[in-house]
Write an enzyme that holds these catalytic residues in place. Structure first.
Site, PDB file in Angstrom:
ATOM      1  N   TYR A  79      -5.673   5.513  -8.879  1.00  0.00           N
ATOM      2  CA  TYR A  79      -6.827   4.710  -8.452  1.00  0.00           C
ATOM      3  C   TYR A  79      -8.088   5.149  -9.186  1.00  0.00           C
ATOM      4  O   TYR A  79      -8.926   4.310  -9.564  1.00  0.00           O
ATOM      5  CB  TYR A  79      -7.032   4.827  -6.944  1.00  0.00           C
TER       6      TYR A  79
ATOM      7  N   CYS B 292       0.816  -1.209   0.000  1.00  0.00           N
ATOM      8  CA  CYS B 292       0.000   0.000   0.000  1.00  0.00           C
ATOM      9  C   CYS B 292       0.856   1.269   0.000  1.00  0.00           C
ATOM     10  O   CYS B 292       1.711   1.446   0.874  1.00  0.00           O
ATOM     11  CB  CYS B 292      -0.908  -0.005   1.235  1.00  0.00           C
TER      12      CYS B 292
END
Length: 329
Positions: A195, A63
């Site tokens: 994203y 992440c």
């Protein structure tokens, strides 16, 4: 992939129907601040004093948001004072898990729990929302101090200085307004922009995201022609927030998220700049490309339904960056 609803886990992908195919990120819900003496910070409650061994950091090596906190933990000499637990890179129907069947995973070193959602429920039994990393756990109050990465790195930047003696400042007051301005654009168009492109479910939403992404990357490429770092000769928080996205760009965002116009290695200044940051003392050890590739390609079945993890690009991150001359610019 899923979320908690009043303490109960519900599996499910992001719902983009109500947003016209656009991906909208959930907001962090634990926003307390660690301060040198425990006084309240800009948000949340007081009582979170900077003490050795008191806090524990839950992260995924995959992440980029969690990666920020690992970098600041390394840069600020906090590794002896703040422990970490590393989740498994696969985030499937149960969300992040503490399974240990992948190199580098640790399990839950603090509580021995099975799922990251259990940490959220331990802090707030009726918790609702996405279960995300990083999570900064407070042993003293038995709760989550913060799960907002942007604020965690600001805490790490100064809160523990009296304890460590490390006074390197990556967000000095004199530069804070400009740092925040640059952070805002990079967050919207690059950090979150990849994203928004990758999770878009309409052509319009994708086009909007990918256009803004490459307009900003072109702007950054030009900015770094004569600037060593984003704010000139001073390495700041803005650089590290950008770095975690750039480090993942060619490995996952370029192909998996369809950010395919230009690879990082085709931007001469951005690629050299990213290598310099990677080669900064202590940083390379925080980068785990095996976790990165595995997580994105295996976890996102809506994007990659066969869960085929591709061969990674052959990239030499140790090539000299040759940017030293820009210190005098």
């Amino acid at each position: 992939m899923g979320q908690l609803v009043k303490g109960t886990w519900q599996d499910g992908w992001y719902d983009t129907d109500a947003t016209g195919g656009h991906f909208v990120r959930d907001t962090a819900r634990f926003r307390n601040w660690i301060t040198p003496n425990g006084e309240p910070g800009p948000s949340g409650a007081g009582g979170f004093a900077a003490e050795s061994g008191r806090y524990h950091l839950y992260v995924s090596y995959a992440c980029p948001w969690a990666h920020r906190t690992l970098i600041f933990r390394a840069l600020k000499g906090l590794s002896p004072h703040i422990g970490i637990s590393v989740v498994h890179p696969d985030m499937l129907s149960e969300g992040w898990t503490f399974a240990t069947g992948f190199p580098g995973t640790t399990g839950d070193d603090l509580h021995g729990l099975s799922f990251l959602r259990d940490i959220y429920i331990r802090a707030r039994p009726d918790a609702s929302g996405r279960v995300t990393v990083p999570v900064l756990w407070d042993r003293a109050q038995n709760t989550i101090a913060s799960n907002e990465s942007a604020e965690i790195i600001r805490m790490f930047n100064t809160a523990f200085d009296d304890l460590t003696g490390n006074r390197d400042d990556y967000a000095p007051t004199s530069l804070r307004r400009e740092i925040d301005r640059i952070n805002a654009r990079i967050y919207s168009d690059v950090n979150n922009g990849v994203y928004k492109a990758g999770f878009a479910t309409t052509q319009t939403a994708y086009d909007d995201a990918v256009t803004a992404l490459f307009e900003t990357l072109d702007w950054l490429e030009a900015r770094l022609t004569y600037n060593r770092y984003l704010l000139g000769t001073h390495l700041t928080e803005a650089d590290w927030r950008l770095f975690t996205t750039l480090a993942r760009f060619d490995a996952v965002y370029h192909g998996h998220f369809k950010c395919s116009r230009t690879r990082l290695v085709e931007f001469p200044n951005l690629w050299a700049y990213t290598r310099e940051l990677y080669q900064w003392p202590g940083v390379a050890e925080t980068v785990h490309f095996d976790h990165i590739s595995r997580h994105y390609h295996y976890s996102h079945a809506t994007i990659n339904p066969n869960r085929i993890v591709p061969v990674p690009p052959c990239t030499d991150w140790t090539i000299p960056h040759a940017r030293d001359h820009l210190l005098a610019a």
